[in-house]
Each structure stands twice: as structure tokens, then as C-alpha cells.
Design a protein around this motif. Structure first.
Motif, mmCIF file in Angstrom:
data_model
loop_
_atom_site.group_PDB
_atom_site.id
_atom_site.type_symbol
_atom_site.label_atom_id
_atom_site.label_comp_id
_atom_site.label_asym_id
_atom_site.label_seq_id
_atom_site.Cartn_x
_atom_site.Cartn_y
_atom_site.Cartn_z
ATOM 1 N N ALA A 66 0.745 -1.172 0.168
ATOM 2 C CA ALA A 66 -0.226 0.121 0.114
ATOM 3 C C ALA A 66 0.851 1.161 0.037
ATOM 4 N N PRO A 67 1.668 1.530 -1.159
ATOM 5 C CA PRO A 67 2.435 2.668 -1.029
ATOM 6 C C PRO A 67 1.648 3.783 -0.821
ATOM 7 N N ASN A 68 2.166 4.697 0.270
ATOM 8 C CA ASN A 68 1.592 6.125 0.722
ATOM 9 C C ASN A 68 0.106 5.657 0.689
ATOM 10 N N GLY A 69 -0.356 4.669 1.438
ATOM 11 C CA GLY A 69 -1.771 4.297 1.697
ATOM 12 C C GLY A 69 -2.539 4.429 0.292
ATOM 13 N N GLY A 70 -2.176 4.401 -0.583
ATOM 14 C CA GLY A 70 -2.943 4.524 -1.706
ATOM 15 C C GLY A 70 -3.376 6.003 -2.238
ATOM 16 N N LEU A 71 -2.755 7.157 -1.311
ATOM 17 C CA LEU A 71 -2.940 8.286 -1.437
ATOM 18 C C LEU A 71 -2.824 8.582 -2.970
ATOM 19 N N ASP A 72 -1.680 8.177 -3.376
ATOM 20 C CA ASP A 72 -1.313 8.647 -4.934
ATOM 21 C C ASP A 72 -1.694 7.680 -5.966
ATOM 22 N N GLY A 73 -2.674 6.727 -5.558
ATOM 23 C CA GLY A 73 -3.012 5.832 -6.551
ATOM 24 C C GLY A 73 -2.080 4.683 -6.782
ATOM 25 N N TYR A 74 -2.433 4.170 -7.665
ATOM 26 C CA TYR A 74 -1.569 2.768 -8.080
ATOM 27 C C TYR A 74 -1.186 3.078 -9.483
ATOM 28 N N GLN A 75 0.096 3.508 -9.779
ATOM 29 C CA GLN A 75 0.547 3.888 -11.084
ATOM 30 C C GLN A 75 1.127 2.620 -11.689
ATOM 31 N N THR A 76 2.090 2.178 -10.834
ATOM 32 C CA THR A 76 3.127 1.049 -11.406
ATOM 33 C C THR A 76 2.417 -0.401 -10.886
ATOM 34 N N PRO A 77 2.767 -1.422 -11.712
ATOM 35 C CA PRO A 77 2.213 -2.748 -11.312
ATOM 36 C C PRO A 77 3.620 -3.298 -10.400
ATOM 37 N N ARG A 78 3.320 -4.354 -9.684
ATOM 38 C CA ARG A 78 4.540 -4.917 -8.810
ATOM 39 C C ARG A 78 5.365 -5.758 -9.812
ATOM 40 N N LEU A 79 6.775 -4.973 -9.843
ATOM 41 C CA LEU A 79 7.355 -5.859 -10.736
ATOM 42 C C LEU A 79 8.367 -7.017 -9.804
ATOM 43 N N ASP A 80 8.313 -6.841 -8.654
ATOM 44 C CA ASP A 80 9.385 -7.603 -7.626
ATOM 45 C C ASP A 80 8.549 -9.103 -7.695
ATOM 46 N N ILE A 81 7.629 -9.495 -8.238
ATOM 47 C CA ILE A 81 7.012 -10.984 -7.957
ATOM 48 C C ILE A 81 7.391 -11.850 -9.154
ATOM 49 N N ASP A 82 8.032 -12.855 -8.694
ATOM 50 C CA ASP A 82 8.541 -13.747 -9.978
ATOM 51 C C ASP A 82 7.968 -14.711 -9.961
ATOM 52 N N GLU A 83 6.664 -15.035 -10.016
ATOM 53 C CA GLU A 83 5.782 -16.100 -10.013
ATOM 54 C C GLU A 83 4.537 -15.654 -10.957
ATOM 55 N N LEU A 84 3.862 -16.713 -11.401
ATOM 56 C CA LEU A 84 2.890 -16.289 -12.297
ATOM 57 C C LEU A 84 1.675 -15.856 -11.093
ATOM 58 N N ILE A 85 0.835 -14.848 -11.554
ATOM 59 C CA ILE A 85 -0.072 -14.251 -10.456
ATOM 60 C C ILE A 85 -1.685 -15.038 -10.957
ATOM 61 N N ARG A 86 -2.053 -15.425 -9.708
ATOM 62 C CA ARG A 86 -3.431 -16.015 -9.664
ATOM 63 C C ARG A 86 -4.379 -15.063 -9.586
ATOM 64 N N ASP A 87 -4.118 -14.231 -8.791
ATOM 65 C CA ASP A 87 -5.644 -13.296 -8.174
ATOM 66 C C ASP A 87 -4.908 -12.175 -7.859
ATOM 67 N N THR A 88 -5.560 -11.159 -8.076
ATOM 68 C CA THR A 88 -5.055 -9.545 -7.439
ATOM 69 C C THR A 88 -6.016 -8.590 -7.371
ATOM 70 N N PHE A 89 -6.245 -7.873 -6.245
ATOM 71 C CA PHE A 89 -7.435 -6.885 -6.193
ATOM 72 C C PHE A 89 -6.940 -6.047 -5.113
ATOM 73 N N PHE A 90 -7.842 -4.961 -5.100
ATOM 74 C CA PHE A 90 -7.632 -3.851 -3.855
ATOM 75 C C PHE A 90 -8.466 -4.323 -2.752
ATOM 76 N N VAL A 91 -7.875 -3.831 -1.542
ATOM 77 C CA VAL A 91 -8.788 -4.051 -0.247
ATOM 78 C C VAL A 91 -8.721 -2.666 0.287
ATOM 79 N N PRO A 92 -10.064 -2.038 0.280
ATOM 80 C CA PRO A 92 -9.965 -0.487 1.284
ATOM 81 C C PRO A 92 -10.071 -0.790 2.697
ATOM 82 N N LYS A 93 -9.350 -0.272 3.702
ATOM 83 C CA LYS A 93 -9.328 -0.522 4.970
ATOM 84 C C LYS A 93 -9.738 0.714 5.660
ATOM 85 N N LEU A 94 -10.448 0.530 6.779
ATOM 86 C CA LEU A 94 -11.066 1.660 7.726
ATOM 87 C C LEU A 94 -11.178 1.154 8.977
#
Lengths: 178, 276
Positions: free
Chosen positions: B119-147
């Protein structure tokens, strides 16, 4: 010590009585006024929280003074976006019925960054049935425009398909006329 | 001074340029009296009356705090991670940098079942770039707002030594900034990490579901600005409210850390079991 048993008992009872009264008196001095109305806390704090002034005043307030933008925004696909998200909160702009500040308008590159906050295909966590996304610069290439173009050079920021649909209408009618 | 103000008000009305304005010229006294009762008064009104009633049944009557219940539903299947909610929240409360009352996390799940959350800067700046540090096939990805989960059995309330944090009869967990001593026990007790010490007041601060807005019949700021309807809020005393219908309906809703017995009033729709 010549005190009788009864006297000692009386002194003890008096001592406890004074200590209790004193304790209760000090407690009444220290206890905040509305403490304990609903529970072990200051009930007035609820009203204090409720009386904080609002800073975001919904799109309706923006529309009331900006009818031109309102008409376009309400008719377009961006109608669910809050004016205040891109432009800043109402409270920084209006106080009472007076204008107190100018809200920023995004320009050039800022606009593209703002658009891609939601519309960037690279972010796969986005449910694609909820939002239409584009890949950059692929979208610019496929639309045959310069790679330096900003989104708002083709898309109206308040109603993204306003110009696109109009252009389609014109070209279609031109084709029919041929 | 008073006469000056009256002159000023009178001229203002004349210069309004309306037919009524020119009538004021002929009948200045009548005009003044009329003006005071109508136009001027209306323009000085607080904006509240002009705002839509987003949470019905609160405005225009005494608020019965003992007979209210609210719920918050976050629909993960509709969150696009734009961060509008985070921005609105920061602006509504002037939340100091590096502190968050609400934030949006990005979950990435690989085929190895490894879960990556950021959650870079808590999502304040939005998500402009994908995660590049993951070295495997992605099965599922989603956003979770917290409060804040607004627990019915709130651990933060139980540990507060001075009664500065409490559950209101209408179900909100609030902080009394006058009584808070900043001991931070509640920060440690909160299973959802929604609390922080405000660097200026040195008292604890947290998401209130915009209690001040709700009491004015408005939606919380984050719900109001959400462009996709991923955040929903409403009264459970109002059978027509969206949250009432969702809670009543057959859809699967989950709460975070159910096993802790906190009984949150914040429900998630579409939350995978990895979401904590």
C-alpha cells in the motif's frame, strides 16, 4: 488509653464516613459533567464530534454555482466521479456564501497521470468489468496520435466520450452523404 | 457604522439588476423589508439545507441516539484502487502525512499461494505502477480498502484507562480528544491497526465513519467520492437503504478477523480468505 469500646467504634465509623464523603466530593470535582450518561465516558464528546464542520460538500454544491460544467459532467460517463477528488474540497473554496480560495485545475501531464490512476491496464488488480482501461502508449499508437498527446486533447475530462461521440456522428453523417 | 451597513445592503439590492431591484428604488423601505426576509437570508444559509439527504431519517428531527444502527459495506469486486477515498479522507480531516484513517491495500496472490500485500503511501497517490518484484505467475489480484471496523466488542474501548475511547449508543467507536492522554494502549489493542497518535494534538485519532457527516444526513466522505460504489454506508433502521438490502440479502459477506470476536459493523463483499 482510656477510650471505651463504643468510643473506639464511633471514631472508626466517623473516620470511614469522613474519608468516604471526602472521596466522593473529590470525585465529583474531578468527574467531567456528562460522564456516565451512556457509559463510562464523557457523553458531550459525542456532540463535539458531531459538530465538526464538513469539508466535502458533494457534487450538488459544485453544480449549484457551475451549471455549465454540471451539464457536461452529469451527461457523461464520469458523472460518478466527485468534483472534489480532482479539484479539492469545497471548504477550501467557499465559506458561507463567499468564495475564499481558488481550487486547482489539473494541467497537461498532471491530467494524464490523473486519468491513469484509474484507467491504466497495467494495474491488473482492477476489475475490468467495472472500469475501461487502456495501455499506454499503445492507445496513442492505435489511435494514430503523437505519443506526447495528453488524454484531454481527445477526451473531455468531465465527459470522456463527449468529443469522441460527436466526431463519430460527424464522420458517419459525412459517409452517408457521400 | 450601522447606517453604512444599511446603505451598503440597500445598494447591493438595487444593483442586483432585477425587476425587484428597480422596484426597490421606488419603494426603498418596502424593498429593504422584503429583502431581509427572502433573498439575503437564503444566501446566508448554511449549505447543509441545499445538500442532498444521503442518509435519510436524520435531518429535521431530534436524533434519537439510542435507536440507531449503521453498517458499512466494502465491495472488493468493485474497487479499482483509484484512491479517491484516501484523498477525500485526508482532506476532510487534514490528516497529517504518513498517518492514515483509511487506506487501500493491493493484494497479489501467486500460484504458489504466496500472498503479497503493499500500500504505497496508503494509496493516496493511487496505483500507477504494477508490482515488478514478484517472480511467479499471478493467480489473483485485487484491492482492499481498510478503515475502522466499528467493532461492537471493541478491544480499544476495553483497554482505554481513562474512558477516552468509547462506543456510542448508535454504534460508533469515537475518541474524546479532551480526555485522551496518548498512552497508545488502544493502538496496540486494535486488531485492524486503524489508530495513530496525531503528531500535533498528541492524542489518538482514527476513522470515525465521518460521524459529523452522518449526523448531518450526509454519507462519509470516502463513500461520497467513491466513483464505483465500492464503499457503501447506510442506516439499518432504513429498510430501503442499500446496506440494509445487502445485509438482508443472500450474498456472502465477511468481516475481518472474525475469530477475534470483535463483531465488526464493517462488512466485506468479495473478500478472499487471504484478506486480514
Amino acid at each position: 488509653m482510656g477510650l471505651s469500646y463504643k468510643m473506639r467504634l464511633l471514631i472508626l465509623a466517623l473516620g470511614i464516613g469522613i474519608a468516604t464523603t471526602g472521596g466522593l466530593f473529590i470525585k465529583s470535582l474531578l468527574k467531567p459533567e456528562s460522564f456516565g450518561v451512556y457509559g463510562p465516558y464523557r457523553a458531550a464528546a459525542i456532540d463535539e464530534e458531531a459538530q465538526i464542520p464538513i469539508r466535502h460538500a458533494t457534487n450538488v454544491s459544485c453544480y449549484s454555482c457551475h451549471p455549465y460544467e454540471a451539464k457536461i459532467h452529469k451527461a457523461g460517463l464520469h458523472k460518478t466521479i466527485s468534483c472534489e477528488f480532482c479539484h479539492g474540497p469545497w471548504a477550501d473554496h467557499v465559506a458561507g456564501s463567499k468564495k475564499v480560495g481558488t481550487l486547482p485545475v489539473k494541467k497537461d501531464g498532471e491530467i494524464t497521470t490523473l486519468c491513469l490512476r484509474c484507467h491504466n491496464t497495467e494495474i491488473t488488480a482492477r476489475p475490468h468489468e467495472v472500469i475501461k482501461t487502456v495501455a499506454m502508449p499503445g492507445h496513442l499508437e492505435s489511435q494514430k496520435v503523437k505519443l506526447t498527446h495528453n488524454c484531454n486533447q481527445c477526451h473531455h475530462v468531465h465527459a470522456p466520450l463527449k468529443y469522441i461521440n460527436r466526431a463519430k456522428q460527424i464522420t458517419e453523417s459525412a459517409e452517408k452523404a457521400l | 457604522m450601522k447606517t453604512d451597513q444599511e446603505k451598503r445592503a440597500f445598494l447591493k439590492k438595487v444593483l442586483d439588476g432585477t425587476i425587484a431591484g428597480s422596484l426597490y428604488l421606488v419603494m426603498p423601505m418596502a424593498g429593504l423589508a422584503m429583502g431581509n426576509n427572502t433573498k439575503d437570508h437564503a444566501s446566508r444559509k448554511a449549505p447543509l439545507e441545499k445538500l442532498p439527504e444521503q442518509v435519510p431519517g436524520i435531518r429535521g428531527k431530534t436524533y434519537d441516539i439510542l435507536d440507531q444502527e449503521f453498517a458499512f459495506v466494502v465491495d472488493i469486486t468493485r474497487c479499482i484502487g483509484c484512491g479517491s477515498c484516501c484523498v477525500a479522507d485526508k482532506r476532510e480531516y487534514n490528516v497529517p502525512d504518513d498517518n492514515y484513517r483509511t487506506w487501500v491495500e493491493r493484494y497479489v496472490k501467486g500460484f504458489s499461494d504466496q500472498v503479497y500485500v503493499d500500500a504505497p503511501n496508503g494509496g493516496l497517490d493511487g496505483y500507477q505502477t504494477p508490482r515488478l518484484d514478484i517472480d511467479e505467475l499471478i493467480r489473483d489480484t485485487f484491492f482492499v480498502p481498510k478503515l475502522c471496523n466499528m467493532c461492537k466488542e471493541a478491544p480499544c474501548v476495553q483497554v482505554c484507562p481513562v474512558g477516552a475511547t468509547f462506543t456510542t449508543p448508535d454504534g460508533f467507536v469515537l475518541v474524546d480528544h479532551e480526555r485522551c492522554v496518548g498512552c497508545a494502549y488502544c493502538i496496540q489493542a486494535c486488531p485492524y491497526s486503524v489508530r495513530y497518535i496525531h503528531p500535533t494534538t498528541k492524542t489518538v485519532d482514527k476513522c470515525t465513519w465521518c460521524y459529523h457527516r452522518v449526523r448531518k444526513g450526509l454519507l462519509p466522505a470516502c463513500v461520497d467520492v467513491c466513483p464505483t460504489g465500492a464503499r457503501k454506508f447506510g442506516s439499518l433502521r432504513d429498510e430501503s437503504s442499500e446496506v440494509y438490502q445487502i445485509l438482508k440479502g443472500p450474498g456472502v459477506l465477511t468481516v475481518l478477523k472474525k475469530e477475534m470476536g470483535t463483531w465488526p459493523a464493517l462488512y466485506y463483499k468479495g473478500a478472499r480468505r487471504e484478506v486480514v
